[in-house]
Design a protein around this motif. Structure first.
Motif, PDB file in Angstrom:
ATOM      1  N   PHE A 171       0.861  -1.236  -0.041  1.00  0.00           N
ATOM      2  CA  PHE A 171       0.027   0.004   0.070  1.00  0.00           C
ATOM      3  C   PHE A 171       0.862   1.300   0.084  1.00  0.00           C
ATOM      4  CE2 PHE A 171      -3.875  -2.008   1.545  1.00  0.00           C
ATOM      5  CZ  PHE A 171      -4.897  -1.575   0.516  1.00  0.00           C
ATOM      6  N   ILE A 172       1.823   1.177   0.770  1.00  0.00           N
ATOM      7  CA  ILE A 172       2.825   2.425   0.923  1.00  0.00           C
ATOM      8  C   ILE A 172       3.486   2.589  -0.479  1.00  0.00           C
ATOM      9  CG2 ILE A 172       5.123   3.412   1.775  1.00  0.00           C
ATOM     10  CD1 ILE A 172       4.426   1.655   4.216  1.00  0.00           C
ATOM     11  N   ILE A 173       3.937   1.349  -1.166  1.00  0.00           N
ATOM     12  CA  ILE A 173       4.395   1.621  -2.779  1.00  0.00           C
ATOM     13  C   ILE A 173       3.248   2.214  -3.661  1.00  0.00           C
ATOM     14  CG2 ILE A 173       5.459   0.319  -4.596  1.00  0.00           C
ATOM     15  CD1 ILE A 173       6.773  -1.463  -2.425  1.00  0.00           C
ATOM     16  N   LEU A 174       1.990   1.426  -3.463  1.00  0.00           N
ATOM     17  CA  LEU A 174       1.010   2.065  -4.270  1.00  0.00           C
ATOM     18  C   LEU A 174       0.807   3.717  -4.087  1.00  0.00           C
ATOM     19  CD1 LEU A 174      -1.371  -0.618  -4.217  1.00  0.00           C
ATOM     20  CD2 LEU A 174       0.124  -0.201  -6.059  1.00  0.00           C
ATOM     21  N   SER A 175       1.049   4.065  -2.656  1.00  0.00           N
ATOM     22  CA  SER A 175       0.826   5.473  -2.599  1.00  0.00           C
ATOM     23  C   SER A 175       1.713   6.309  -3.290  1.00  0.00           C
ATOM     24  CB  SER A 175       0.680   5.674  -1.264  1.00  0.00           C
ATOM     25  OG  SER A 175      -0.274   5.068  -0.390  1.00  0.00           O
ATOM     26  N   LEU A 176       3.022   5.869  -3.047  1.00  0.00           N
ATOM     27  CA  LEU A 176       4.118   6.529  -4.038  1.00  0.00           C
ATOM     28  C   LEU A 176       3.733   6.609  -5.316  1.00  0.00           C
ATOM     29  CD1 LEU A 176       7.203   5.169  -1.711  1.00  0.00           C
ATOM     30  CD2 LEU A 176       6.150   7.469  -1.531  1.00  0.00           C
TER      31      LEU A 176
ATOM     32  N   ILE B 274       1.390   9.231  -5.998  1.00  0.00           N
ATOM     33  CA  ILE B 274       2.133  10.657  -6.017  1.00  0.00           C
ATOM     34  C   ILE B 274       3.024  10.857  -7.316  1.00  0.00           C
ATOM     35  CG2 ILE B 274       3.902  12.104  -4.918  1.00  0.00           C
ATOM     36  CD1 ILE B 274       3.038  10.635  -2.335  1.00  0.00           C
ATOM     37  N   TYR B 275       3.542   9.694  -7.855  1.00  0.00           N
ATOM     38  CA  TYR B 275       4.233  10.042  -8.965  1.00  0.00           C
ATOM     39  C   TYR B 275       3.421  10.289 -10.194  1.00  0.00           C
ATOM     40  CZ  TYR B 275       7.780   8.766 -12.771  1.00  0.00           C
ATOM     41  OH  TYR B 275       8.401   8.798 -13.754  1.00  0.00           O
ATOM     42  N   GLY B 276       1.989   9.495 -10.279  1.00  0.00           N
ATOM     43  CA  GLY B 276       1.091   9.663 -11.218  1.00  0.00           C
ATOM     44  C   GLY B 276       0.676  11.188 -11.326  1.00  0.00           C
ATOM     45  N   ASP B 277       0.460  11.697 -10.110  1.00  0.00           N
ATOM     46  CA  ASP B 277      -0.267  12.990  -9.855  1.00  0.00           C
ATOM     47  C   ASP B 277       1.065  14.104 -10.334  1.00  0.00           C
ATOM     48  OD1 ASP B 277      -2.462  12.352  -8.854  1.00  0.00           O
ATOM     49  OD2 ASP B 277      -1.826  12.635  -6.752  1.00  0.00           O
ATOM     50  N   ASN B 278       2.296  13.745 -10.461  1.00  0.00           N
ATOM     51  CA  ASN B 278       3.337  14.641 -10.780  1.00  0.00           C
ATOM     52  C   ASN B 278       3.294  14.535 -12.238  1.00  0.00           C
ATOM     53  OD1 ASN B 278       4.403  15.713  -8.346  1.00  0.00           O
ATOM     54  ND2 ASN B 278       5.759  13.964  -7.865  1.00  0.00           N
ATOM     55  N   ASP B 279       3.142  13.383 -12.833  1.00  0.00           N
ATOM     56  CA  ASP B 279       3.068  13.355 -14.229  1.00  0.00           C
ATOM     57  C   ASP B 279       1.747  14.028 -14.868  1.00  0.00           C
ATOM     58  OD1 ASP B 279       5.205  11.725 -14.745  1.00  0.00           O
ATOM     59  OD2 ASP B 279       4.316  10.077 -14.810  1.00  0.00           O
ATOM     60  N   ASP B 280       0.771  14.177 -13.978  1.00  0.00           N
ATOM     61  CA  ASP B 280      -0.552  14.931 -14.250  1.00  0.00           C
ATOM     62  C   ASP B 280      -0.342  16.604 -14.295  1.00  0.00           C
ATOM     63  OD1 ASP B 280      -2.471  13.048 -14.923  1.00  0.00           O
ATOM     64  OD2 ASP B 280      -3.372  13.187 -13.125  1.00  0.00           O
ATOM     65  N   LYS B 281       0.654  16.962 -13.254  1.00  0.00           N
ATOM     66  CA  LYS B 281       1.352  18.261 -13.396  1.00  0.00           C
ATOM     67  C   LYS B 281       2.119  18.660 -14.645  1.00  0.00           C
ATOM     68  CE  LYS B 281       1.659  18.493  -8.405  1.00  0.00           C
ATOM     69  NZ  LYS B 281       2.557  18.548  -7.255  1.00  0.00           N
ATOM     70  N   LYS B 282       2.905  17.611 -14.971  1.00  0.00           N
ATOM     71  CA  LYS B 282       3.843  17.847 -16.118  1.00  0.00           C
ATOM     72  C   LYS B 282       2.824  17.833 -17.247  1.00  0.00           C
ATOM     73  CE  LYS B 282       7.800  15.294 -14.233  1.00  0.00           C
ATOM     74  NZ  LYS B 282       8.511  14.047 -14.399  1.00  0.00           N
ATOM     75  N   TYR B 283       1.786  17.188 -17.495  1.00  0.00           N
ATOM     76  CA  TYR B 283       0.800  17.131 -18.541  1.00  0.00           C
ATOM     77  C   TYR B 283       0.097  18.512 -18.643  1.00  0.00           C
ATOM     78  CZ  TYR B 283      -3.421  16.803 -21.088  1.00  0.00           C
ATOM     79  OH  TYR B 283      -4.551  17.103 -21.852  1.00  0.00           O
ATOM     80  N   LEU B 284      -0.200  19.033 -17.288  1.00  0.00           N
ATOM     81  CA  LEU B 284      -0.945  20.458 -17.273  1.00  0.00           C
ATOM     82  C   LEU B 284      -0.081  21.421 -17.913  1.00  0.00           C
ATOM     83  CD1 LEU B 284      -2.873  20.174 -14.028  1.00  0.00           C
ATOM     84  CD2 LEU B 284      -3.918  20.188 -16.443  1.00  0.00           C
ATOM     85  N   GLN B 285       1.235  21.334 -17.453  1.00  0.00           N
ATOM     86  CA  GLN B 285       2.343  22.511 -17.914  1.00  0.00           C
ATOM     87  C   GLN B 285       2.726  22.133 -19.342  1.00  0.00           C
ATOM     88  OE1 GLN B 285       5.181  21.587 -14.985  1.00  0.00           O
ATOM     89  NE2 GLN B 285       4.278  22.800 -13.418  1.00  0.00           N
ATOM     90  N   SER B 286       2.768  21.023 -19.882  1.00  0.00           N
ATOM     91  CA  SER B 286       3.382  20.704 -21.043  1.00  0.00           C
ATOM     92  C   SER B 286       2.216  20.572 -22.203  1.00  0.00           C
ATOM     93  CB  SER B 286       4.329  19.704 -21.041  1.00  0.00           C
ATOM     94  OG  SER B 286       3.885  18.561 -21.063  1.00  0.00           O
TER      95      SER B 286
ATOM     96  N   PRO C 133      -7.832   8.505  -9.051  1.00  0.00           N
ATOM     97  CA  PRO C 133      -9.188   8.463  -8.665  1.00  0.00           C
ATOM     98  C   PRO C 133      -9.469   8.217  -7.240  1.00  0.00           C
ATOM     99  CG  PRO C 133      -8.144   6.490  -9.702  1.00  0.00           C
ATOM    100  CD  PRO C 133      -7.277   7.382  -9.727  1.00  0.00           C
ATOM    101  N   ALA C 134      -8.547   8.371  -6.553  1.00  0.00           N
ATOM    102  CA  ALA C 134      -8.529   8.437  -5.120  1.00  0.00           C
ATOM    103  C   ALA C 134      -9.185   7.001  -4.587  1.00  0.00           C
ATOM    104  CB  ALA C 134      -9.544   9.433  -4.542  1.00  0.00           C
ATOM    105  N   GLU C 135      -8.086   6.353  -3.754  1.00  0.00           N
ATOM    106  CA  GLU C 135      -8.445   4.791  -3.563  1.00  0.00           C
ATOM    107  C   GLU C 135      -8.852   5.212  -2.151  1.00  0.00           C
ATOM    108  OE1 GLU C 135      -5.211   2.368  -4.101  1.00  0.00           O
ATOM    109  OE2 GLU C 135      -4.813   3.166  -5.886  1.00  0.00           O
TER     110      GLU C 135
END
Length: 122
Positions: free
Chosen positions: A23-28, A31-43, A120-122
């Motif tokens: 579960f900890i790894i899935l949470s990390l 977070i990584y996926g959210d950072n990719d979404d930020k990169k998508y929003l910027q680029s 999608p929030a687990e």
């Protein structure tokens, strides 16, 4: 509790510690996926959005299997419960079933709505 039962319970708890680490790894990963979404929003580069969607889908699938394990464990506990404990264990079993239903709903959403920003929030 005899020695064999104690050993079995210790093995079960060790396995569940592994699941909590998962579960900890899935949470990390989320977070990584959210950072990719930020990169998508910027680029506006779709490769980031596609990558984050794959990450979120993967984390939901793994979570589904973890919840199935807990459902089966809780079902076995329910079956072994005394008559006076059955109602309480049924609530625990239903909670596990609702978690499975919830992750299936989130997985359906994730596979149908790929433009949503964030996990999608687990």
């Amino acid at each position: 509790m005899n020695e064999e039962n104690v050993y079995g319970e210790i093995r079960r708890l060790d396995f569940e510690n592994f699941l909590w680490g998962t579960f900890i790894i899935l949470s990390l990963l989320n977070i990584y996926g959210d950072n990719d979404d930020k990169k998508y929003l910027q680029s506006k580069d779709n490769k980031y959005k596609e990558k984050s969607n794959k990450i979120f889908t993967f984390t939901l699938i793994v979570t589904f299997f973890i919840y199935v394990y807990f459902f089966l464990r809780n079902y076995n506990s329910y079956e072994k419960a005394t008559e006076s404990q059955k109602n309480l264990y049924l609530i625990k079993l239903l909670g596990s079933a609702f978690l499975i239903a919830g992750v299936l709903c989130l997985l359906y959403f994730q596979t149908r709505q790929t433009s949503f920003i964030g996990s999608p929030a687990e």
